[in-house]
Design an enzyme around this catalytic site. Sequence first.
Site, PDB file in Angstrom:
ATOM      1  N   ILE A 149      21.485 -84.164 -67.300  1.00 58.17           N
ATOM      2  CA  ILE A 149      22.370 -85.043 -68.052  1.00 58.17           C
ATOM      3  C   ILE A 149      21.666 -86.393 -68.177  1.00 58.17           C
ATOM      4  O   ILE A 149      20.747 -86.704 -67.421  1.00 58.17           O
ATOM      5  CB  ILE A 149      23.762 -85.201 -67.390  1.00 58.17           C
ATOM      6  N   ASP A 150      22.086 -87.183 -69.146  1.00 55.87           N
ATOM      7  CA  ASP A 150      21.419 -88.443 -69.427  1.00 55.87           C
ATOM      8  C   ASP A 150      21.567 -89.436 -68.273  1.00 55.87           C
ATOM      9  O   ASP A 150      22.494 -89.348 -67.466  1.00 55.87           O
ATOM     10  CB  ASP A 150      21.978 -89.077 -70.703  1.00 55.87           C
ATOM     11  N   LYS A 151      20.679 -90.411 -68.263  1.00 61.44           N
ATOM     12  CA  LYS A 151      20.672 -91.435 -67.220  1.00 61.44           C
ATOM     13  C   LYS A 151      22.049 -92.080 -67.050  1.00 61.44           C
ATOM     14  O   LYS A 151      22.558 -92.196 -65.933  1.00 61.44           O
ATOM     15  CB  LYS A 151      19.640 -92.514 -67.575  1.00 61.44           C
ATOM     16  N   ARG A 252      26.928 -86.865 -77.645  1.00 60.64           N
ATOM     17  CA  ARG A 252      26.778 -88.189 -78.253  1.00 60.64           C
ATOM     18  C   ARG A 252      26.484 -88.064 -79.743  1.00 60.64           C
ATOM     19  O   ARG A 252      27.032 -88.817 -80.562  1.00 60.64           O
ATOM     20  CB  ARG A 252      25.672 -88.948 -77.529  1.00 60.64           C
TER      21      ARG A 252
END
Length: 345
Positions: A149-151, A252
């Site tokens: 998953i993204d930062k 997103r």
Amino acid sequence: MNEESLELEDELYEHLRVDVPKGQELLRIDKFLMHFVPNTTRNKIQQAANNGDIYVNDVPVKSNYKVKPFDVVRVLLPHPPFENRIDPENIPLDIVYEDDSLLVINKPAGLVVHPGHGNYTGTLVNALAYHFQNLPLNSSERPGLVHRIDKNTSGLLVIAKTDAAMAHLARQFEFKTSEREYVAMVWGNVKEDQGTIEGNIARHVKDRMQMAVFADPNIGKPAVTHYKVLERFGYVTLVSCVLETGRTHQIRVHMKHIGHTLFNDERYGGDLILKGTTFAKYKQFVENCFKIMPRQALHAKTLGFTHPVTGEMMRFDTELPDDMKALIEKWRTYANARADESEDE
């Protein structure tokens, strides 16, 4: 390992960053970088620029761009600038579950999953290398990672501890038998109570730091997101998103594609006031919300998969993090106050 379980081929890695000094005279960027990039030629630098891999102030530029004082120049390329070296670091892990085959981690926002984009240390992979010995490597030689998953997204990740678990879990992500539910706050009042977003995702043609949806089936990779409205606050909506595929930035990108960018998603424009009024008090309210939630409002809340050894269906669920709880409560209070004002009129 396959494209569904862990997409790393779309990553860009920071090979060089140069902060242009105050006294720098105007100079073509290909000539400028010749002084900073070792063992290269001007032709290679020009090719990197033509590929969109040279950025000035986070905007891709061509080789004839002239650098000026205080520019921030970055060279981003699709391969790591180092030889898969992972330094163990004593970074705490929030372990939700662990056995001999796997562990499930609740990742906090701000923790990068693996080295890249200038984050060569301080990542989840560095933490895993410290806390666990001999984790299996995926196809990109990153220990334990099945997905990511993204930062600035918080939430659940499953980590494989054996080669057999890595292969078994990877197949589940590939054949869409794993379960992944995210909770997001998005801009706007989502019209339908639930729906499905389908659209191929690939890197944006103008901004390679972004992904985008393409109608042409020959561009990008198929992606499917199922969403459901959880609560409406007028100018923003709380939604549940269930992933059928696992593309880079999928939620997103898909939510922006249907006109509902994630709240405070800086990369995709959600850090601007996209819906609402022009009243100064409203602007101040939203800015306060940005301070409460200084990242995209996205949390990987639920994760389900079949255990690679026992065959048991396992499901894990987390509470929303404090910043997201506070954001929701602030918008709920605001929406209720607006409703009361309407009744009094």
